[in-house]
Motif scaffolding. Structure first.
Motif, PDB file in Angstrom:
ATOM      1  N   SER A 117       3.611  12.448   9.089  1.00 23.54           N
ATOM      2  CA  SER A 117       3.596  11.496   7.980  1.00 23.54           C
ATOM      3  C   SER A 117       3.514  12.239   6.657  1.00 23.54           C
ATOM      4  O   SER A 117       3.132  13.419   6.592  1.00 23.54           O
ATOM      5  CB  SER A 117       2.425  10.520   8.110  1.00 23.54           C
ATOM      6  N   ILE A 118       3.838  11.544   5.603  1.00 25.66           N
ATOM      7  CA  ILE A 118       3.786  12.130   4.257  1.00 25.66           C
ATOM      8  C   ILE A 118       2.376  12.597   3.927  1.00 25.66           C
ATOM      9  O   ILE A 118       2.175  13.514   3.120  1.00 25.66           O
ATOM     10  CB  ILE A 118       4.295  11.101   3.213  1.00 25.66           C
ATOM     11  N   ALA A 160       3.524  -3.092   8.097  1.00 27.93           N
ATOM     12  CA  ALA A 160       2.602  -1.946   8.122  1.00 27.93           C
ATOM     13  C   ALA A 160       3.084  -0.869   7.157  1.00 27.93           C
ATOM     14  O   ALA A 160       3.256   0.295   7.536  1.00 27.93           O
ATOM     15  CB  ALA A 160       2.465  -1.382   9.526  1.00 27.93           C
ATOM     16  N   VAL A 161       3.308  -1.251   5.909  1.00 30.00           N
ATOM     17  CA  VAL A 161       3.757  -0.291   4.896  1.00 30.00           C
ATOM     18  C   VAL A 161       2.532   0.497   4.433  1.00 30.00           C
ATOM     19  O   VAL A 161       1.874   0.166   3.455  1.00 30.00           O
ATOM     20  CB  VAL A 161       4.436  -0.996   3.713  1.00 30.00           C
ATOM     21  N   THR A 162       2.200   1.531   5.191  1.00 27.74           N
ATOM     22  CA  THR A 162       1.053   2.382   4.910  1.00 27.74           C
ATOM     23  C   THR A 162       1.513   3.833   4.878  1.00 27.74           C
ATOM     24  O   THR A 162       2.563   4.175   5.446  1.00 27.74           O
ATOM     25  CB  THR A 162      -0.031   2.210   5.994  1.00 27.74           C
ATOM     26  N   LEU A 229      10.769   5.139   7.231  1.00 28.07           N
ATOM     27  CA  LEU A 229       9.697   4.151   7.371  1.00 28.07           C
ATOM     28  C   LEU A 229       9.646   3.786   8.849  1.00 28.07           C
ATOM     29  O   LEU A 229      10.596   3.209   9.401  1.00 28.07           O
ATOM     30  CB  LEU A 229       9.988   2.915   6.516  1.00 28.07           C
ATOM     31  N   SER A 230       8.555   4.115   9.517  1.00 19.91           N
ATOM     32  CA  SER A 230       8.478   3.999  10.969  1.00 19.91           C
ATOM     33  C   SER A 230       7.502   2.908  11.399  1.00 19.91           C
ATOM     34  O   SER A 230       6.931   2.194  10.584  1.00 19.91           O
ATOM     35  CB  SER A 230       8.044   5.341  11.568  1.00 19.91           C
ATOM     36  N   CYS A 273      -0.735  -0.798  -2.381  1.00 25.13           N
ATOM     37  CA  CYS A 273      -1.883  -0.057  -1.836  1.00 25.13           C
ATOM     38  C   CYS A 273      -1.486   1.366  -1.466  1.00 25.13           C
ATOM     39  O   CYS A 273      -2.255   2.318  -1.661  1.00 25.13           O
ATOM     40  CB  CYS A 273      -2.422  -0.778  -0.607  1.00 25.13           C
ATOM     41  N   THR A 274      -0.282   1.528  -0.936  1.00 19.52           N
ATOM     42  CA  THR A 274       0.210   2.847  -0.531  1.00 19.52           C
ATOM     43  C   THR A 274       0.408   3.758  -1.734  1.00 19.52           C
ATOM     44  O   THR A 274       0.067   4.945  -1.687  1.00 19.52           O
ATOM     45  CB  THR A 274       1.531   2.688   0.246  1.00 19.52           C
TER      46      THR A 274
END
Length: 364
Positions: A117-118, A160-162, A229-230, A273-274
């Motif tokens: 992940s980033i 789930a855009v986290t 985006l997973s 939030c991200t």
């Protein structure tokens, strides 16, 4: 709280008890590396016995997630994306199969190989330095919005855009993967005592961290890679009774209200939030935002700009505009939040969407 260094293999959810060189799917795949794990699954690198040059990632759901709608949901959503021609910046699927182990059934999803992940770019940072520079975050936001535009056009909520679901790329060619692993061999794991003293074989996660991207890499380096985006196990088709089940402190307030209408604007809230998390290294809300009083919510919003100004991620002038973007995403009424396509056109977003040639970076 689990004491396991990785997924709690003694949990009732029934994680897959994998180990290196394990053969699954009736001899088709051999596990050669553990890539990572999450709340519902673990992910493994595997070679294909039918084609040694075919190396893929296999997402193996826990037994409980294999029984509920999570696994089938991700399979169906990814198939819908393929049918709609959405193949960029999203995981590309191959086969699916079920694997039996220790009396439990696990749903398995074959995917192309992705990196960590980033957030992995912050792994070596000190507490005061846990942030991504603004130019990197803008590239992330541009990539995510590009995917959300396509998802929302098809009435799909990602859900789930986290930050941990924004993945870096990895090598795809077998020879490149093998070259990487020759310098970073796979961990064979070790036994670990779980509840009641039972020994479990725990394998350490080792993502394919490739391309040499670092937190302080220039904007052109971030522009030259494809971010994905997973995790579509949380995705939903918009309906009258949509419910979201991702990390609660990233979910919008409407997700906490019984019977509330939930649509694609939920993703916009989570994106806000991200952005904050990537720029500060902290999560904006400790608990579900829907549980906050109006007064406490306003205090959170008021602290965003000072928090951004206190980081080294940007200038004070940038902090003002960035705080405004985050607040636009965090409007309580979903109808007041911009659509993904509209947000993609904002100057703040557009200023970060450069190509890798270098000319754009010096001539915004």
């Amino acid at each position: 709280m689990s004491l396991f260094p990785e997924e709690p293999l003694d949990s009732a959810v029934g994680y897959f008890p994998g180990h290196l060189n394990q053969i699954i799917n009736n001899g088709r795949w051999t596990l050669i590396r553990k890539l990572g794990w999450g709340s519902r699954s673990s992910c493994w690198l595997a070679t294909d016995s039918e084609d040694p040059e075919n190396i893929r990632a296999i997402k193996i759901y826990s037994a409980s997630a294999s029984k509920d709608s999570s696994s089938a949901n991700e399979r169906n959503i990814l198939q819908k994306l393929r049918d709609s021609g959405i193949l960029s910046n999203v995981p590309v699927t191959g086969d699916t199969f079920y694997e039996e182990t220790e009396g439990r059934t696990h749903f398995c999803l074959v995917l192309h190989v992705l990196g960590p992940s980033i957030l992995s770019l912050l792994d070596d940072s000190t507490e005061s330095e846990r942030y991504l520079p603004l130019h990197a975050v803008k590239q992330v936001v541009g990539a995510v919005l590009g995917v959300l535009c396509l998802l929302h056009k098809n009435n799909i909520i990602h859900g789930a855009v986290t930050p941990d679901n924004v993945l870096l790329p990895s090598f795809q060619q077998a020879h490149s993967i093998r070259d990487f692993m020759s310098n970073d061999p796979s961990n064979f794991g070790q036994n670990f005592a779980g509840r009641e003293g039972r020994a479990y074989h725990v394998v350490k996660s080792q993502p394919m961290n490739t391309y040499g991207l670092k937190r302080d890499s220039p904007a052109t380096d971030f522009a030259s890679i494809q971010l994905d985006l997973s995790n579509y196990s949380h995705a939903r088709i918009v309906s009258e009774n949509t419910m979201l089940d991702a990390q609660s402190n990233f979910l919008p307030p409407e997700a906490s209200i019984e019977g509330a209408s939930i649509d694609t604007k939920a993703d916009i809230w989570m994106l806000g939030c991200t952005i904050y998390t990537l720029l500060t290294g902290r999560e904006l809300f400790e608990n579900a935002p829907g549980m906050l009083s109006p007064e406490d919510f306003e205090k959170v919003l008021a602290a965003i700009r000072p928090d951004l100004s206190a980081t080294k991620a940007m200038s004070r002038d940038d902090a003002k505009e960035t705080a405004s973007i985050i607040k636009v995403c965090l409007r309580l009424d979903p109808t007041d939040r911009p659509t993904a396509s509209r947000l993609l056109g904002y100057r703040w977003v557009q200023s970060g969407m450069i190509c890798s040639c270098g000319w754009c970076a010096s001539n915004p």
